[in-house]
Write a protein that holds these residues in place. Sequence first.
Motif, PDB file in Angstrom:
ATOM      1  N   LEU A   1     -97.792  32.922  38.647  1.00  0.00           N
ATOM      2  CA  LEU A   1     -99.071  32.251  38.432  1.00  0.00           C
ATOM      3  C   LEU A   1    -100.047  32.587  39.555  1.00  0.00           C
ATOM      4  CD1 LEU A   1    -100.593  30.262  36.609  1.00  0.00           C
ATOM      5  CD2 LEU A   1     -99.665  28.391  37.988  1.00  0.00           C
TER       6      LEU A   1
ATOM      7  N   TYR B   1    -107.267  25.009  38.558  1.00  0.00           N
ATOM      8  CA  TYR B   1    -106.101  24.870  37.691  1.00  0.00           C
ATOM      9  C   TYR B   1    -105.310  23.607  38.040  1.00  0.00           C
ATOM     10  CZ  TYR B   1    -101.860  26.102  35.125  1.00  0.00           C
ATOM     11  OH  TYR B   1    -100.783  26.095  34.262  1.00  0.00           O
TER      12      TYR B   1
ATOM     13  N   MET C   1    -104.046  26.969  31.088  1.00  0.00           N
ATOM     14  CA  MET C   1    -104.625  28.292  31.291  1.00  0.00           C
ATOM     15  C   MET C   1    -105.794  28.548  30.339  1.00  0.00           C
ATOM     16  SD  MET C   1    -103.282  29.753  33.865  1.00  0.00           S
ATOM     17  CE  MET C   1    -103.897  31.422  33.644  1.00  0.00           C
TER      18      MET C   1
END
Length: 203
Positions: A79, A104, A118
């Motif tokens: 990630l 995020y 996402m």
Amino acid sequence: SKEFKKGLDQAENHLNKFSSKMKSIGSGISSIGANMTAAFTVPVFAGVGLAVKAFSDLDTQMKNIQSITQDTDANTEALRQTFITMSTYLSITRDSAVELAEAYYFIQSSGFAGAEGMEVLRVSTMAASAGLTNTMTAGNAILAVLNAYGLEASDAAHVSDVLFKTVDLGVLTFEDLASQLGDVVSTSSALNISIEEVGGAME
């Protein structure tokens, strides 16, 4: 999900190419290193210091994300590489990897995890670029609407379109809209007033 895994694979491919380029650049720098003057060396070391700080800040953000996701170190590292790829190679955001990770984390904290998180991040980066703001600000506005109306991540793009039209045709900046939207949509959703009607009233 398969889409999320595909995205991570693409990010890894980009990063491998980036690594190769950096090795070539590094070799070139080494060959001329003995001839560097103080005037050139000081800015270089200053740049290295900034890079180290950015790495440290990103590491902190990734730990924050992992504390929520409880995901493996390997997946968390993948990630991280995705955020780096988004900020370095893709033309959809002005934000750094640290800022994307922070956004995020906020999205995750707001109830959208994994691939859904996402998707909200992707839409937020595009809204930010179009609305001349940052991903966190755009994401804050989008999330306010999604949560107030009980919408899903798949609705994020439509919400973004409505909000951008509101900013584009009205007298509000995205920052102004994001700061005002929370209280407005909580009331409008309770009164069954659509986000399109809310946007029209704010134009």
